[in-house]
Scaffold this active site. Structure first.
Site, mmCIF file in Angstrom:
data_model
loop_
_atom_site.group_PDB
_atom_site.id
_atom_site.type_symbol
_atom_site.label_atom_id
_atom_site.label_comp_id
_atom_site.label_asym_id
_atom_site.label_seq_id
_atom_site.Cartn_x
_atom_site.Cartn_y
_atom_site.Cartn_z
ATOM 1 N N GLU A 81 -63.943 51.251 -16.832
ATOM 2 C CA GLU A 81 -63.872 49.800 -17.063
ATOM 3 C C GLU A 81 -65.152 49.291 -17.734
ATOM 4 O OE1 GLU A 81 -62.562 47.721 -13.416
ATOM 5 O OE2 GLU A 81 -60.628 47.641 -14.452
ATOM 6 N N ASN B 130 -73.143 36.056 5.925
ATOM 7 C CA ASN B 130 -73.208 36.754 4.633
ATOM 8 C C ASN B 130 -74.623 36.624 4.091
ATOM 9 O OD1 ASN B 130 -71.692 38.168 2.524
ATOM 10 N ND2 ASN B 130 -72.196 36.411 1.245
ATOM 11 N N ALA C 144 -60.304 46.607 -3.575
ATOM 12 C CA ALA C 144 -60.269 45.203 -3.173
ATOM 13 C C ALA C 144 -58.888 44.855 -2.614
ATOM 14 C CB ALA C 144 -60.584 44.324 -4.378
ATOM 15 N N GLY D 137 -70.039 39.703 6.545
ATOM 16 C CA GLY D 137 -69.766 39.975 5.131
ATOM 17 C C GLY D 137 -68.709 39.032 4.593
ATOM 18 N N GLY E 147 -67.287 39.339 1.483
ATOM 19 C CA GLY E 147 -66.647 39.956 0.320
ATOM 20 C C GLY E 147 -65.147 39.747 0.442
ATOM 21 N N TYR E 148 -64.376 40.626 -0.188
ATOM 22 C CA TYR E 148 -62.915 40.471 -0.155
ATOM 23 C C TYR E 148 -62.382 40.544 1.274
ATOM 24 C CZ TYR E 148 -63.049 41.087 -5.172
ATOM 25 O OH TYR E 148 -63.319 40.926 -6.503
ATOM 26 N N ALA E 149 -62.839 41.533 2.043
ATOM 27 C CA ALA E 149 -62.277 41.744 3.377
ATOM 28 C C ALA E 149 -62.701 40.636 4.346
ATOM 29 C CB ALA E 149 -62.703 43.110 3.904
ATOM 30 N N LYS F 232 -53.934 42.528 -15.480
ATOM 31 C CA LYS F 232 -55.253 42.589 -14.842
ATOM 32 C C LYS F 232 -55.791 41.171 -14.629
ATOM 33 C CE LYS F 232 -59.016 44.913 -13.670
ATOM 34 N NZ LYS F 232 -59.062 46.018 -12.739
HETATM 35 P P1 FAD Z 1 -67.692 43.830 -0.748
HETATM 36 O O1 FAD Z 1 -66.850 43.224 -1.773
HETATM 37 O O2 FAD Z 1 -68.772 44.791 -1.147
HETATM 38 O O3 FAD Z 1 -68.330 42.661 0.131
HETATM 39 C C1 FAD Z 1 -69.302 42.884 1.125
HETATM 40 C C2 FAD Z 1 -70.044 41.602 1.395
HETATM 41 O O4 FAD Z 1 -70.963 41.814 2.462
HETATM 42 C C3 FAD Z 1 -70.869 41.129 0.196
HETATM 43 O O5 FAD Z 1 -70.705 39.757 0.024
HETATM 44 C C4 FAD Z 1 -72.300 41.464 0.596
HETATM 45 O O6 FAD Z 1 -73.264 40.593 0.016
HETATM 46 C C5 FAD Z 1 -72.239 41.297 2.120
HETATM 47 N N1 FAD Z 1 -73.245 42.098 2.809
HETATM 48 C C6 FAD Z 1 -73.531 43.403 2.640
HETATM 49 N N2 FAD Z 1 -74.510 43.797 3.479
HETATM 50 C C7 FAD Z 1 -74.856 42.695 4.199
HETATM 51 C C8 FAD Z 1 -75.793 42.466 5.245
HETATM 52 N N3 FAD Z 1 -76.576 43.444 5.719
HETATM 53 N N4 FAD Z 1 -75.868 41.236 5.775
HETATM 54 C C9 FAD Z 1 -75.067 40.227 5.318
HETATM 55 N N5 FAD Z 1 -74.159 40.403 4.346
HETATM 56 C C10 FAD Z 1 -74.057 41.614 3.790
HETATM 57 N N6 FAD Z 1 -60.848 47.410 -6.476
HETATM 58 C C11 FAD Z 1 -59.587 47.068 -6.806
HETATM 59 O O7 FAD Z 1 -58.713 46.969 -5.930
HETATM 60 N N7 FAD Z 1 -59.228 46.841 -8.113
HETATM 61 C C12 FAD Z 1 -60.124 46.891 -9.134
HETATM 62 O O8 FAD Z 1 -59.786 46.669 -10.295
HETATM 63 C C13 FAD Z 1 -61.489 47.203 -8.814
HETATM 64 N N8 FAD Z 1 -62.427 47.220 -9.782
HETATM 65 C C14 FAD Z 1 -63.726 47.447 -9.454
HETATM 66 C C15 FAD Z 1 -64.689 47.359 -10.454
HETATM 67 C C16 FAD Z 1 -66.035 47.548 -10.154
HETATM 68 C C17 FAD Z 1 -67.062 47.429 -11.247
HETATM 69 C C18 FAD Z 1 -66.418 47.835 -8.809
HETATM 70 C C19 FAD Z 1 -67.867 48.049 -8.478
HETATM 71 C C20 FAD Z 1 -65.468 47.936 -7.805
HETATM 72 C C21 FAD Z 1 -64.114 47.732 -8.101
HETATM 73 N N9 FAD Z 1 -63.123 47.781 -7.113
HETATM 74 C C22 FAD Z 1 -61.815 47.478 -7.443
HETATM 75 C C23 FAD Z 1 -63.466 48.104 -5.705
HETATM 76 C C24 FAD Z 1 -63.651 46.816 -4.896
HETATM 77 O O9 FAD Z 1 -64.553 45.966 -5.558
HETATM 78 C C25 FAD Z 1 -64.162 47.123 -3.487
HETATM 79 O O10 FAD Z 1 -63.288 48.027 -2.886
HETATM 80 C C26 FAD Z 1 -64.235 45.816 -2.675
HETATM 81 O O11 FAD Z 1 -65.251 44.986 -3.198
HETATM 82 C C27 FAD Z 1 -64.487 46.068 -1.195
HETATM 83 O O12 FAD Z 1 -64.465 44.843 -0.530
HETATM 84 P P2 FAD Z 1 -65.335 44.593 0.785
HETATM 85 O O13 FAD Z 1 -65.011 43.241 1.277
HETATM 86 O O14 FAD Z 1 -65.196 45.752 1.708
HETATM 87 O O15 FAD Z 1 -66.846 44.661 0.302
#
Ligand code: FAD
Length: 402
Positions: free
Chosen positions: A172, A39, A319, A12, A14-16, A379
């Site tokens: 939002e 990813n 995030a 993945g 994403g942020y993490a 923000k």
């Molecule tokens: P994600 O960001 O979901 O990343 C996961 C990654 O894994 C993605 O790139 C995805 O494509 C990839 N992936 C998934 N499944 C597979 C697979 N099977 N094979 C390969 N790749 C895969 N948080 C804040 O702190 N502040 C905010 O203001 C805020 N606003 C938000 C607004 C909205 C509209 C939303 C929806 C969320 C918001 N959040 C906010 C929450 C924040 O976005 C999530 O907590 C954060 O994205 C989690 O990060 P992550 O890395 O765990 O997952």
């Protein structure tokens, strides 16, 4: 020697996941480990901006950038593939493009929308989940406005949008809609008074992380811009006409051309298939972010349910937390490779800001309530900082919000 290099596999971007990899490539030499990032897309997207793409206030290109722009090719092998299976005991991950072995695994597969089994919600409501779902939603909203103008028999439902959930994402998104609706009305020559934005929330209180004063500020701001709130109103079903809600024990049909579900997320479905003790796609991790019985598997971001020592409830899914966990895991991997003990994760809560469109917002920053333009400005700083942390100065200048 090259064959002694440990295989570090990160799932993945994403942020993490991306934060884990960008920190690892800073901390480790190319010889220290064989790092692979998998990813499903070649791009990373700013999930925290998805409500803006969904409303159409920004273009989808604005929130994504190629993962390759952030990774050092000499140290990281980036693979575009979808993970289909994690075999924790065989230490192997299967994807649609091949199989990858690991010595150390970081699971950062993020969230998907959760409709809690509400009848018809998955089929009939739009979700704010990823770039594709958000693009689909903004196009649909604009199509409905265009259809209203083009059709002989005007259907007011084309101008009605129902939003399920008054949580962070719902509020939002409504804020962005109040920016977008005047633009659409002007573009299509529609009387703005005809547009109906309704937010339906089951709980008696919205945005529980904020004080009553801040919540009232947000409600007043949105109501003045045409949003109607139906609080303490559970949605019991969704169909092609809109939401079915329950009021005083009676079912009522709310009608709209667009229904949007924003009220629930869960961790990746692969979590239940791969690990034991997973609830709604999240697993309780140990204090160093590994999981029980597997000292070589870290779970971070929205797939993790991290309970800080001495507390009872897991941290929320944000995030901010995902990025801090990513950095921490990178340091713990470095410790492991050096034969040192891992460190416990300590979350630093810098605050939370909820936007109300581009020019207003509410938030708590280092324990202090803020609202209005100051919140909106902060923000944008937070959004730009996230890009800087993942992609450096160049990307922050290109993609940041200035
Ligand atoms: P994600 O960001 O979901 O990343 C996961 C990654 O894994 C993605 O790139 C995805 O494509 C990839 N992936 C998934 N499944 C597979 C697979 N099977 N094979 C390969 N790749 C895969 N948080 C804040 O702190 N502040 C905010 O203001 C805020 N606003 C938000 C607004 C909205 C509209 C939303 C929806 C969320 C918001 N959040 C906010 C929450 C924040 O976005 C999530 O907590 C954060 O994205 C989690 O990060 P992550 O890395 O765990 O997952």
């Amino acid at each position: 020697m090259a064959q002694d290099r440990k295989k570090v596999l990160v799932l993945g971007a994403g942020y993490a996941g991306l934060q884990t990899v960008t920190k690892l490539q800073k901390e480790l030499s190319a010889e220290a480990a064989e790092i692979t990032l998998i990813n499903k897309n070649e791009y990373h997207y700013e999930t925290t901006w998805l409500h803006e793409v969904s409303a159409g206030t920004i273009n989808y290109e604005d929130l994504l950038y190629p993962v390759e722009k952030t990774v050092n090719k000499n140290k990281v092998n980036f693979v575009v593939a979808e993970v289909t299976k994690i075999d924790r005991n065989a230490k192997r991950v299967e994807t649609d493009k091949g199989v990858y072995d690991f010595d150390i695994l970081v699971v950062a597969l993020g969230f998907v929308s959760e409709t809690f089994g509400i009848d018809g919600m998955k089929e009939h409501a739009f979700q704010i989940e990823n770039v594709l779902t958000s693009r689909k939603l903004s196009r649909h909203i604009e199509d409905k406005f265009a259809n209203y103008v083009a059709s002989k028999d005007k259907d007011d439902r084309d101008l009605s949008i129902l939003v399920g959930g008054a949580g962070f994402t719902g509020i939002e998104f409504l804020g962005e809609l109040t920016d977008r609706v005047p633009e659409l009305c002007s573009k299509y020559g529609i009387d703005q008074n005809k547009v109906k934005l309704t937010c339906v929330e089951a709980a008696p209180k919205m945005l529980p992380m904020f004080s009553d004063e801040l919540v009232n500020y947000a409600v007043n701001y949105l109501e003045e811009r045409g949003v109607e709130f139906k609080i303490a109103t559970p949605i019991v079903a969704c169909n092609e006409k809109g939401f079915v809600v329950e009021v005083n024990g009676q079912k009522q049909q709310l009608e709209a051309g667009t229904s949007v579900w924003t009220a629930g997320v869960r961790g990746s479905h692969l979590m239940e298939e791969s690990f034991e003790g997973v609830k709604r796609g999240r697993i309780i991790n140990k204090q160093d972010l590994t999981i029980d019985g597997h000292d070589d598997i870290f779970v971070v971001g929205d797939c993790a349910a991290f309970i800080p020592a001495g507390e009872e409830r897991p941290l929320p899914t944000t995030a901010q937390i995902a990025m801090q966990q990513g950095e921490h895991v990178a340091m713990n991997i470095k410790h492991m490779l050096n034969g040192e003990p891992t460190q416990d994760f300590q979350y630093v809560n810098r605050g939370t800001v909820c936007s109300l469109g581009a020019h207003d917002g509410i938030g708590i920053v280092y324990g202090r309530d803020i609202s209005g333009k100051k919140a909106a400005f902060l923000k944008k700083v937070i959004d730009t900082r996230a890009i800087y942390k993942l992609g450096g100065v160049g990307l922050a200048f290109k993609k940041g919000k200035f």
